[in-house]
Design a protein around this motif. Structure first.
Motif, mmCIF file in Angstrom:
data_model
loop_
_atom_site.group_PDB
_atom_site.id
_atom_site.type_symbol
_atom_site.label_atom_id
_atom_site.label_comp_id
_atom_site.label_asym_id
_atom_site.label_seq_id
_atom_site.Cartn_x
_atom_site.Cartn_y
_atom_site.Cartn_z
ATOM 1 N N GLY A 226 3.482 17.942 -13.376
ATOM 2 C CA GLY A 226 3.598 16.622 -12.771
ATOM 3 C C GLY A 226 2.737 15.597 -13.489
ATOM 4 N N LYS A 227 2.860 14.346 -13.058
ATOM 5 C CA LYS A 227 2.093 13.251 -13.649
ATOM 6 C C LYS A 227 1.021 12.810 -12.650
ATOM 7 C CE LYS A 227 6.034 11.609 -16.358
ATOM 8 N NZ LYS A 227 6.956 10.471 -16.596
ATOM 9 N N GLY A 228 -0.228 12.858 -13.085
ATOM 10 C CA GLY A 228 -1.307 12.541 -12.162
ATOM 11 C C GLY A 228 -2.446 11.797 -12.822
ATOM 12 N N ALA A 229 -3.259 11.152 -11.995
ATOM 13 C CA ALA A 229 -4.450 10.441 -12.449
ATOM 14 C C ALA A 229 -5.566 10.694 -11.465
ATOM 15 C CB ALA A 229 -4.177 8.943 -12.577
ATOM 16 N N PHE A 230 -6.798 10.563 -11.945
ATOM 17 C CA PHE A 230 -7.953 10.754 -11.079
ATOM 18 C C PHE A 230 -8.818 9.510 -11.098
ATOM 19 C CE2 PHE A 230 -12.339 11.981 -10.184
ATOM 20 C CZ PHE A 230 -12.157 12.542 -8.929
ATOM 21 N N ILE A 231 -9.292 9.116 -9.906
ATOM 22 C CA ILE A 231 -10.223 8.001 -9.752
ATOM 23 C C ILE A 231 -11.504 8.536 -9.136
ATOM 24 C CG2 ILE A 231 -10.643 5.788 -8.629
ATOM 25 C CD1 ILE A 231 -7.631 5.325 -8.606
ATOM 26 N N GLY A 232 -12.612 8.365 -9.843
ATOM 27 C CA GLY A 232 -13.886 8.839 -9.339
ATOM 28 C C GLY A 232 -14.993 8.407 -10.266
ATOM 29 N N MET A 233 -16.207 8.821 -9.959
ATOM 30 C CA MET A 233 -17.365 8.384 -10.729
ATOM 31 C C MET A 233 -18.258 9.570 -11.082
ATOM 32 S SD MET A 233 -20.025 5.306 -9.843
ATOM 33 C CE MET A 233 -18.929 4.038 -10.484
ATOM 34 N N THR A 234 -18.752 9.551 -12.323
ATOM 35 C CA THR A 234 -19.713 10.546 -12.782
ATOM 36 C C THR A 234 -20.954 9.827 -13.303
ATOM 37 O OG1 THR A 234 -19.015 10.590 -15.105
ATOM 38 C CG2 THR A 234 -17.820 12.024 -13.560
ATOM 39 N N GLY A 235 -22.003 10.606 -13.533
ATOM 40 C CA GLY A 235 -23.154 10.072 -14.234
ATOM 41 C C GLY A 235 -22.836 9.953 -15.714
ATOM 42 N N ARG A 236 -23.679 9.202 -16.414
ATOM 43 C CA ARG A 236 -23.516 9.092 -17.860
ATOM 44 C C ARG A 236 -24.318 10.231 -18.497
ATOM 45 N NH1 ARG A 236 -21.337 4.680 -20.257
ATOM 46 N NH2 ARG A 236 -21.757 3.399 -18.412
ATOM 47 N N ASP A 237 -23.792 11.435 -18.367
ATOM 48 C CA ASP A 237 -24.494 12.627 -18.826
ATOM 49 C C ASP A 237 -23.488 13.622 -19.386
ATOM 50 O OD1 ASP A 237 -23.333 13.787 -16.476
ATOM 51 O OD2 ASP A 237 -25.059 13.163 -15.304
ATOM 52 N N GLU B 44 -17.397 2.013 -6.066
ATOM 53 C CA GLU B 44 -17.273 0.831 -5.223
ATOM 54 C C GLU B 44 -15.839 0.312 -5.223
ATOM 55 O OE1 GLU B 44 -20.170 -2.189 -5.722
ATOM 56 O OE2 GLU B 44 -21.758 -0.809 -6.332
ATOM 57 N N PRO B 45 -15.453 -0.451 -4.187
ATOM 58 C CA PRO B 45 -14.110 -1.041 -4.188
ATOM 59 C C PRO B 45 -13.812 -1.835 -5.456
ATOM 60 C CG PRO B 45 -15.088 -1.257 -2.017
ATOM 61 C CD PRO B 45 -16.163 -0.697 -2.912
ATOM 62 N N SER B 46 -14.822 -2.499 -6.007
ATOM 63 C CA SER B 46 -14.611 -3.293 -7.225
ATOM 64 C C SER B 46 -14.346 -2.427 -8.455
ATOM 65 C CB SER B 46 -15.825 -4.197 -7.480
ATOM 66 O OG SER B 46 -17.005 -3.421 -7.640
ATOM 67 N N ASP B 47 -14.637 -1.116 -8.354
ATOM 68 C CA ASP B 47 -14.375 -0.201 -9.465
ATOM 69 C C ASP B 47 -12.920 0.258 -9.517
ATOM 70 O OD1 ASP B 47 -17.061 -0.012 -10.443
ATOM 71 O OD2 ASP B 47 -17.537 1.305 -8.751
ATOM 72 N N LEU B 48 -12.161 0.011 -8.476
ATOM 73 C CA LEU B 48 -10.803 0.542 -8.377
ATOM 74 C C LEU B 48 -9.849 -0.160 -9.338
ATOM 75 C CD1 LEU B 48 -10.488 0.803 -4.483
ATOM 76 C CD2 LEU B 48 -11.059 2.640 -6.101
ATOM 77 N N ASP B 49 -8.976 0.628 -9.951
ATOM 78 C CA ASP B 49 -7.938 0.104 -10.838
ATOM 79 C C ASP B 49 -6.653 -0.017 -10.028
ATOM 80 O OD1 ASP B 49 -5.927 -0.315 -12.732
ATOM 81 O OD2 ASP B 49 -6.993 0.834 -14.272
ATOM 82 N N GLU B 50 -6.347 -1.239 -9.601
ATOM 83 C CA GLU B 50 -5.183 -1.433 -8.735
ATOM 84 C C GLU B 50 -3.877 -1.119 -9.456
ATOM 85 O OE1 GLU B 50 -3.541 -4.565 -5.367
ATOM 86 O OE2 GLU B 50 -5.278 -5.109 -6.603
ATOM 87 N N SER B 51 -3.852 -1.279 -10.776
ATOM 88 C CA SER B 51 -2.620 -0.983 -11.512
ATOM 89 C C SER B 51 -2.277 0.500 -11.446
ATOM 90 C CB SER B 51 -2.745 -1.429 -12.969
ATOM 91 O OG SER B 51 -3.711 -0.661 -13.666
ATOM 92 N N VAL B 52 -3.295 1.355 -11.357
ATOM 93 C CA VAL B 52 -3.060 2.790 -11.203
ATOM 94 C C VAL B 52 -2.636 3.102 -9.767
ATOM 95 C CG1 VAL B 52 -4.177 5.057 -11.211
ATOM 96 C CG2 VAL B 52 -4.613 3.459 -13.073
ATOM 97 N N LEU B 53 -3.336 2.540 -8.807
ATOM 98 C CA LEU B 53 -3.041 2.816 -7.402
ATOM 99 C C LEU B 53 -1.671 2.309 -6.987
ATOM 100 C CD1 LEU B 53 -6.602 2.046 -6.062
ATOM 101 C CD2 LEU B 53 -5.457 4.263 -5.904
ATOM 102 N N ALA B 54 -1.257 1.190 -7.525
ATOM 103 C CA ALA B 54 0.054 0.638 -7.169
ATOM 104 C C ALA B 54 1.199 1.414 -7.803
ATOM 105 C CB ALA B 54 0.130 -0.835 -7.591
ATOM 106 N N ASN B 55 0.870 2.294 -8.741
ATOM 107 C CA ASN B 55 1.912 3.011 -9.466
ATOM 108 C C ASN B 55 1.899 4.507 -9.200
ATOM 109 O OD1 ASN B 55 3.651 1.354 -11.392
ATOM 110 N ND2 ASN B 55 1.626 0.433 -11.679
#
Length: 327
Positions: free
Chosen positions: A50-61, A117-128
């Protein structure tokens, strides 16, 4: 119009340090494996084709780089992942008992995954995406809780569906009395809910039956509810535009090595199947039972290896397993 992604998952991504035996001195040895329930789920979707994407946050490590590479290698789109310099990538040490059951110790205080944060969200990914899959561990802290709620709103406004897994880790809620209410707050927004037997009891009472618990979730607004029962299989209940039905399906016996990711791989397998239809939530009982059987096969294969993402099977492996076990 067809969406770019079958499934986008949002939430925690971390490193599972999985028990892998002892060294010559008798000290425990742990194997580094990327994990986190939403990441495991969308990885299962992509491993199946399938086709998938992940939205999340990691440390810079280095751990953050490791998880990105593992997802990219199985074709999970990571363009919407974000870094933070404020926290390290979340870690979990996973010990296993004689039956392969897990016990978790988290290094998450609060951890990079909670800093989305909400401002980190990529709406183009979520809308698709056809389906957004979320869990409950992002709800333990802000700003990740606000980000999850904002993402759900974006997807619903774009005509997408919501899949929810209210997985519970007591040590991440720190005994908070509002944990259950917060976890249940997503139910009215979800089209599909996957819940374990233990979590169903946590949310709706220790003595509630599978049918009654599922009915409460359906009453809240879901179209499909799955109660995973470990080696006993799955109870399901559905309310479609045409009918309401429920049932239970068992799973074949396999040699269990590690149950990490079992529920997530089941959910990913099911989401893969239902997104093959133009409308994932228009189905007959026969069709959804086929999809659940496929998901059961995915989970059965997952638990025969260590780790979550490294243990995920391909579609060919899954179909072969189903044929061999008469599923």
């Amino acid at each position: 119009m067809a969406k770019k992604f079958d499934v986008v998952a949002l939430g925690e991504i971390l490193i599972d340090f999985t028990f892998a035996g002892t060294n010559a001195d008798g000290k425990n040895v742990y194997e580094e494996n990327p994990g986190g329930a939403p990441a495991n789920c969308v990885s299962a979707v992509c491993k199946l084709g399938g086709k998938g994407a992940f939205i999340g946050m990691t440390g810079r490590d280095s751990f953050g780089e490791d998880v990105r590479k593992v997802l990219s290698d199985i074709h999970v789109d990571t363009s919407a992942m974000r870094y933070t310099d404020k926290q390290h990538t979340t870690l979990a040490f996973v010990s296993l008992d004689a039956n392969g059951e897990r016990h978790f110790s988290f290094c998450r205080n609060p951890g990079a995954d909670t800093q989305l944060e909400p401002s980190d969200l990529d709406e183009s990914v979520l809308a698709n995406t056809t389906i957004l899959h979320v869990g409950s561990l992002s709800l333990t802290n802000d700003p990740s809780r606000a980000a999850e709620m904002a993402a759900i709103d974006m997807v619903k406004k774009a005509g997408g569906f919501i899949s929810y897994d209210p997985n519970y880790r007591a040590n991440l809620w720190n005994g908070r009395p509002d944990a259950v209410d917060i976890m249940k707050s997503i139910m009215p927004l979800a089209d599909m809910v996957k819940v374990s037997e233990e979590e169903l009891s946590l949310l709706y009472g220790a003595n509630i039956s599978y049918a009654d618990g599922a009915a409460k979730i359906l009453d809240a607004g879901a179209k499909l509810v799955l109660v995973t029962l470990g080696s006993k299989g799955v109870f399901y209940a559905a309310r479609t535009a045409d009918a309401s039905f429920s049932g239970a399906l068992g799973v074949p016996s396999v040699k269990v090595v590690d149950t990490t990711g079992a529920g997530d791989s089941f959910t990913g397998g099911l989401l893969y199947c239902i997104t093959r239809r133009s409308n994932p939530f228009v189905f007959t009982q026969k069709e959804i039972e086929h999809d659940i059987s496929f998901a059961n096969a995915v989970a059965s294969l997952c638990v025969t290896k260590r780790g979550a993402i490294p243990a995920l099977p391909t579609r060919i492996d899954t179909e072969k397993f189903m044929q061999e076990h008469g599923m």
